[in-house]
Write a protein that holds these residues in place. Structure first.
Motif, PDB file in Angstrom:
ATOM      1  N   ALA A  45       0.221   8.549  10.134  1.00  0.00           N
ATOM      2  CA  ALA A  45      -1.350   8.109  10.259  1.00  0.00           C
ATOM      3  C   ALA A  45      -1.434   7.586   8.502  1.00  0.00           C
ATOM      4  O   ALA A  45      -0.995   7.862   7.616  1.00  0.00           O
ATOM      5  CB  ALA A  45      -2.248   9.211  10.165  1.00  0.00           C
ATOM      6  N   ILE A  46      -2.623   6.820   8.329  1.00  0.00           N
ATOM      7  CA  ILE A  46      -2.787   6.212   7.101  1.00  0.00           C
ATOM      8  C   ILE A  46      -4.463   6.895   6.779  1.00  0.00           C
ATOM      9  O   ILE A  46      -5.139   7.006   7.673  1.00  0.00           O
ATOM     10  CB  ILE A  46      -2.894   5.015   6.839  1.00  0.00           C
ATOM     11  N   SER A  47      -4.716   7.009   5.698  1.00  0.00           N
ATOM     12  CA  SER A  47      -6.179   7.271   5.256  1.00  0.00           C
ATOM     13  C   SER A  47      -6.312   6.713   4.070  1.00  0.00           C
ATOM     14  O   SER A  47      -5.696   6.752   3.047  1.00  0.00           O
ATOM     15  CB  SER A  47      -6.260   8.810   5.243  1.00  0.00           C
ATOM     16  N   MET A  48      -7.716   5.763   4.123  1.00  0.00           N
ATOM     17  CA  MET A  48      -7.929   4.995   3.149  1.00  0.00           C
ATOM     18  C   MET A  48      -9.141   4.489   2.904  1.00  0.00           C
ATOM     19  O   MET A  48      -9.896   4.311   3.717  1.00  0.00           O
ATOM     20  CB  MET A  48      -6.791   3.693   2.809  1.00  0.00           C
TER      21      MET A  48
ATOM     22  N   PRO B 257     -11.485   8.861  -1.973  1.00  0.00           N
ATOM     23  CA  PRO B 257     -10.064   9.367  -1.556  1.00  0.00           C
ATOM     24  C   PRO B 257      -9.138   8.079  -1.904  1.00  0.00           C
ATOM     25  O   PRO B 257      -9.430   6.938  -1.841  1.00  0.00           O
ATOM     26  CB  PRO B 257     -10.417   9.193  -0.193  1.00  0.00           C
ATOM     27  N   THR B 258      -7.940   8.681  -2.192  1.00  0.00           N
ATOM     28  CA  THR B 258      -6.777   7.883  -2.395  1.00  0.00           C
ATOM     29  C   THR B 258      -5.999   7.478  -1.153  1.00  0.00           C
ATOM     30  O   THR B 258      -6.376   7.994   0.059  1.00  0.00           O
ATOM     31  CB  THR B 258      -5.935   8.519  -3.486  1.00  0.00           C
ATOM     32  N   TYR B 259      -5.203   6.436  -1.400  1.00  0.00           N
ATOM     33  CA  TYR B 259      -4.531   6.072  -0.208  1.00  0.00           C
ATOM     34  C   TYR B 259      -3.471   6.959   0.288  1.00  0.00           C
ATOM     35  O   TYR B 259      -2.771   7.478  -0.585  1.00  0.00           O
ATOM     36  CB  TYR B 259      -3.709   4.637  -0.471  1.00  0.00           C
ATOM     37  N   GLN B 260      -3.495   7.388   1.152  1.00  0.00           N
ATOM     38  CA  GLN B 260      -2.255   8.344   1.813  1.00  0.00           C
ATOM     39  C   GLN B 260      -1.706   7.809   3.054  1.00  0.00           C
ATOM     40  O   GLN B 260      -2.390   7.093   3.932  1.00  0.00           O
ATOM     41  CB  GLN B 260      -3.089   9.663   2.265  1.00  0.00           C
ATOM     42  N   MET B 261      -0.643   8.177   3.110  1.00  0.00           N
ATOM     43  CA  MET B 261       0.224   8.107   4.605  1.00  0.00           C
ATOM     44  C   MET B 261       0.940   9.367   4.874  1.00  0.00           C
ATOM     45  O   MET B 261       1.466  10.067   3.908  1.00  0.00           O
ATOM     46  CB  MET B 261       1.208   6.829   4.436  1.00  0.00           C
ATOM     47  N   TYR B 262       0.645   9.854   6.281  1.00  0.00           N
ATOM     48  CA  TYR B 262       1.244  11.009   6.611  1.00  0.00           C
ATOM     49  C   TYR B 262       1.911  11.050   8.057  1.00  0.00           C
ATOM     50  O   TYR B 262       1.620  10.447   8.756  1.00  0.00           O
ATOM     51  CB  TYR B 262       0.170  12.143   7.000  1.00  0.00           C
TER      52      TYR B 262
ATOM     53  N   LEU C  76       0.893  -1.100  -0.036  1.00  0.00           N
ATOM     54  CA  LEU C  76      -0.039   0.140   0.044  1.00  0.00           C
ATOM     55  C   LEU C  76       0.895   1.132  -0.111  1.00  0.00           C
ATOM     56  O   LEU C  76       1.592   1.586   1.011  1.00  0.00           O
ATOM     57  CB  LEU C  76      -1.008   0.011   1.025  1.00  0.00           C
ATOM     58  N   PHE C  77       0.776   2.135  -1.070  1.00  0.00           N
ATOM     59  CA  PHE C  77       1.665   3.372  -0.864  1.00  0.00           C
ATOM     60  C   PHE C  77       0.921   4.323  -1.736  1.00  0.00           C
ATOM     61  O   PHE C  77      -0.075   4.397  -2.551  1.00  0.00           O
ATOM     62  CB  PHE C  77       2.833   2.860  -1.727  1.00  0.00           C
ATOM     63  N   VAL C  78       1.577   5.583  -1.388  1.00  0.00           N
ATOM     64  CA  VAL C  78       0.886   7.039  -2.041  1.00  0.00           C
ATOM     65  C   VAL C  78       1.215   6.621  -3.579  1.00  0.00           C
ATOM     66  O   VAL C  78       2.055   6.623  -3.985  1.00  0.00           O
ATOM     67  CB  VAL C  78       1.589   7.951  -1.502  1.00  0.00           C
ATOM     68  N   GLY C  79       0.018   6.958  -4.321  1.00  0.00           N
ATOM     69  CA  GLY C  79       0.105   6.812  -5.576  1.00  0.00           C
ATOM     70  C   GLY C  79      -0.298   5.485  -6.312  1.00  0.00           C
ATOM     71  O   GLY C  79      -0.394   5.307  -7.498  1.00  0.00           O
TER      72      GLY C  79
END
Lengths: 326, 326, 326, 326
Positions: free
Chosen positions: B115-118, B89-94, B74-77
């Motif tokens: 944090a992740i958002s998915m 929303p797309t997969y995000q990690m902050y 799982l990765f940004v993009g």
């Protein structure tokens, strides 16, 4: 930590941090990251102890197909380690699509989905080696300057972690001491572990996943009673004994942050974290649900879990299972 | 779906939806949710087929401790089913905490977290029975009006799902047809499944987790080549054969949405989804990584995975493992 | 509210809600939404009172170009109305891009950006007419069944709101009473407003933006002292006097939720909210920073703010300005 | 940029970035951040040009109370600069609370609220001086190593920005050239600006907010036609003329990123950004809605906006207004 805490303080959560973080002078005993015996490219530390043979050894002993679920529910409003303490985000779930309102009878297909947003250290989760370093470096030497991008670590992220299939042992310290839950901030000693192992008749072996029960999950999910700052957990000595004497592969506990807080070392606010992750390359699991294992007196099992491969993450939510063995 | 799509369209993602969703008249063949044979309180459908005995049967056949990892990074993009299509929303990690900048040498403890958002339907994931209903109702009768809150379903959420330990079978349709990947929008037939099973010498049994390989993961992670709208996948007939004739417990595939798109039924834009989830109570897994199993010609295995217990969610990211059996 | 609260409770924040929400029987005085005098298509209520002439009238009286900033900082860890109370998400800001680490000297262009995540009712913000309804309907009759999609309201969202340029009046109740801050849960009466207006020599006019000062921002940003549940604010009678007798266009206050809490009406946990928004079509602003206006005894001004046009939202963060007039 | 882009590439959005970012050698013309004439503590650059007198001068010329709204709607599925290009998160809005389903008639109070999640550079927004630096430093010398924490900048964040009240001038380049929209990647020259100013009969003055119209908002919100990579916008020379010759205070445009892309300077992928923000301390506004001003041929106005005080942010969504003057 000093400066980043100052910076964070400016960004808002100053008071709680001040109560939590001890001063961190530039030099201290145990202040150097470890070098991996598995070579300069290693990013997962002791997880290298696993092999087809080690997995087969425990899997072939599986007894009756009963599965213990060691993972917690994740829900809006759940307790966590770090939202009140650090201003970190809470667990959230949001609907993306829902069936039409208005009786619901007039549409054929009713489609629902949702997004989640969470600190990766929420609920039952594993801490990877990138979670804690020393002087800006991780276990085996990767530095933040070289390996930390805006969106995660190029080294020792959860994406590098294999599925974990190993012998698991639960050490029920609370039961051995005859209490429902250990006292606030109690630091479990080596003798506590030895005593509990003797009482329950379990022996540790190299490469084990060792799960320590404090009884704190009996308080779940009461946020007023589950605080990182006052939790019981491993002492540094107990962690050292497990990592060095018993050569455990992975540790775990039924609390928010594995070790006893607050730290008694004024130079390090989380000495067990930095010792295990940065010095020894030992990953660990927090917020485990060990209540059924305890009730059924199941101390030895096949332990199986798969961290989500969150690229560059310092942790991953997991839901491990324990399958008793003969 | 009609109205909620209209509402969504007003909120922004109109064009893509118009291309995707067929008209959904109020009445159609197969337009009623199923009633569970496991009783009025059942929320998990065919997962009730699992028992200690069924688990033990497959676990005792484990052969050599080799573990196949069926989960994606799982990765940004990363590609996903629904961000471009629906505005999801797309997969995000902050990052939440990072070691101090400035050389990194002056701080003892270096602490990182994120944090992740998915969308819960991102990466390798399971669809629960709350994901699709008919006329506002889920399998076994719970209605959105009664069981859907602002933050999730009170029925058939991922939190109700047990760990899955079962016999797994991979049907390598792409290999049986001698192609790297099935053609765009190809709908796999019952004969395709039978032919592949015969070629690979595998027999299906009641309660299996059946994973179908289309070869699309050979295109991963090229977003320009992985589109829900044109993916190959199961036909409705093939899904019916697996669910009704073969009594499979869980289905899965190496694509974004299990079934072939676009739907050929103008009354239902996702007829396999609504058939399996809402009519039959069969959960399924999407975006499986089956490439190593295919390469090694491993068709039968112990399949083990644990959905995260996301309260009220219609899906959960998972990272299943397959362990070959003798 | 009863059922959705029950549903929410199942999803996790039960205890706090139980303390907050009174029973809400099916019928009560003031239980019908209002009909707009501006016609059946109106979605913004009293904001229709604004005209070029009304704006010009106040703008031409601007005195000296001094600008008072009525908006709060937004930061990680900031107090809010609803995160602890309802499990709502806290304000968060996350970096998306940052300059390379490692001394920073070797890269020409250093690019930073970030994402925010927030409840729209965080910090200084306006409540739109979709925020509260009665029996599932909004002011002027739109129903949730018809106008509420998965991602927002088709009616009375912040995107429908015009920029607000109007005469503003600050009523300094705390100063008139000679206190730094009104007592906990104090409900401001009509006489309190009249008395303060008399003391400060201000007269209200039709179409005013009326901002009431309780003094609570003197406690900002101490989360332990700023609780929605015990805040002082408008009584229902005072709100009625402003809306009906004085024909105010917009109300506001320097507290978390405009009105005094807890409600004394066992049938309605937020009677001023439902009265103003659902019955009268009066929008209002919360968490205003009125400290400089108070210190400088500026009671009349041009009030200027522009809600962000968040499509379908029940509120929007704003940063209003007050420019004194002659 | 080189390294952070490499790092980002590892994290997932490599292909798009490769097409976008030119090589950035260690030394180049214009590679040093500027020093503020407003002293070593300055964080807002040319915004210091504002004073009570400058504000009063424009406010007293307000003509008729008509207000032009220069802000865009924010909605799920909206076009943005950076989600497809960089993997940045898209605009999202999620419901937190909704009225109960099921007819909605049985509950007295119907309460709705929502959360938003967005890149701060989405919709109409201002770029602050922390958005772009050179060699890891911002305008006036703050370095990332000293002033960038995990959650934002301690220097030049949006929270430091005052409300903006100033003379605004719109330069309608598209109209002066007789086109609906400037050609893709067209770089507006100094002569273009002079010619348009002459045709529309407007003179620039020190301290102006200068808004340049390319006509691209005529394509809004068609995501397929609005790409950062091919947008028309300011040339570096035009930016220099406005900043140095005309001494403009703030710039703005009706496009995604102010300047023409792609950059023709192989050493700098965004030379106008780094020139204005890092060398000159000039903030600017993107994605302005100038269509009504153009249609009504309003070229001079009071420009009023208030960035949200997002602590440490490199940008803020805004909704500016323009009020014509005599």
């Amino acid at each position: 930590m000093k400066r980043s805490m100052t910076q964070l303080a400016k960004l808002g959560a100053a008071a709680a941090l001040a109560a939590f973080v001890a001063a961190a002078p530039a030099s201290a005993e145990g202040d150097k990251v470890g070098k991996s015996p598995w070579g300069p490219k290693d990013e997962i530390g002791t997880l290298n102890m696993m092999s087809d043979a080690s997995r087969m050894e425990i899997l072939q002993r599986i007894d009756a197909g009963k599965v213990y679920d060691l993972g917690l529910d994740l829900f809006v409003g759940m307790p966590d380690c770090c939202s009140a303490a650090f201003g970190d985000p809470t667990y959230q779930m949001y609907m993306l699509h829902t069936p039409a309102r208005g009786g619901g009878g007039e549409e054929l297909v009713s489609h629902s989905s949702e997004a989640i947003s969470m600190n990766t250290h929420t609920g039952t989760h594993i801490d990877t080696l990138s979670h804690f370093g020393l002087h800006g470096k991780l276990f085996n030497g990767a530095s933040a300057d070289e390996a930390l991008g805006a969106r995660g670590w190029a080294k020792s992220g959860a994406d590098k972690y294999p599925p974990i299939v190993a012998r698991g042992v639960m050490i029920d310290v609370a039961k051995a001491k005859g209490v429902d839950v250990l006292p606030a901030s109690y630091a479990i000693t080596v003798d506590d572990l030895k005593d509990a192992l003797a009482k329950q008749g379990t022996k540790l072996a190299e490469g084990d996943v060792v799960l320590v029960r404090t009884g704190q999950m009996g308080l779940w999910p009461d946020r007023s009673k589950l605080s990182l700052f006052t939790q019981s957990g491993l002492s540094l000595e107990a962690a050292k004994w497990l990592a060095e004497e018993r050569k455990s592969m992975v540790l775990g506990a039924d609390n928010l942050g594995l070790e006893s807080f607050p730290s008694t070392n004024p130079q390090n606010f989380a000495p067990v974290h930095s010792y295990l992750l940065a010095e020894k390359g030992v990953s660990f699991i927090e917020l485990l649900w060990l209540e059924e294992l305890s009730k059924d007196e199941v101390y030895e099992f096949a332990f199986i879990t798969s961290p989500l491969k969150l690229r560059g993450a310092t942790g991953s939510p997991i839901r491990p299972v324990a399958i008793p063995v003969k």
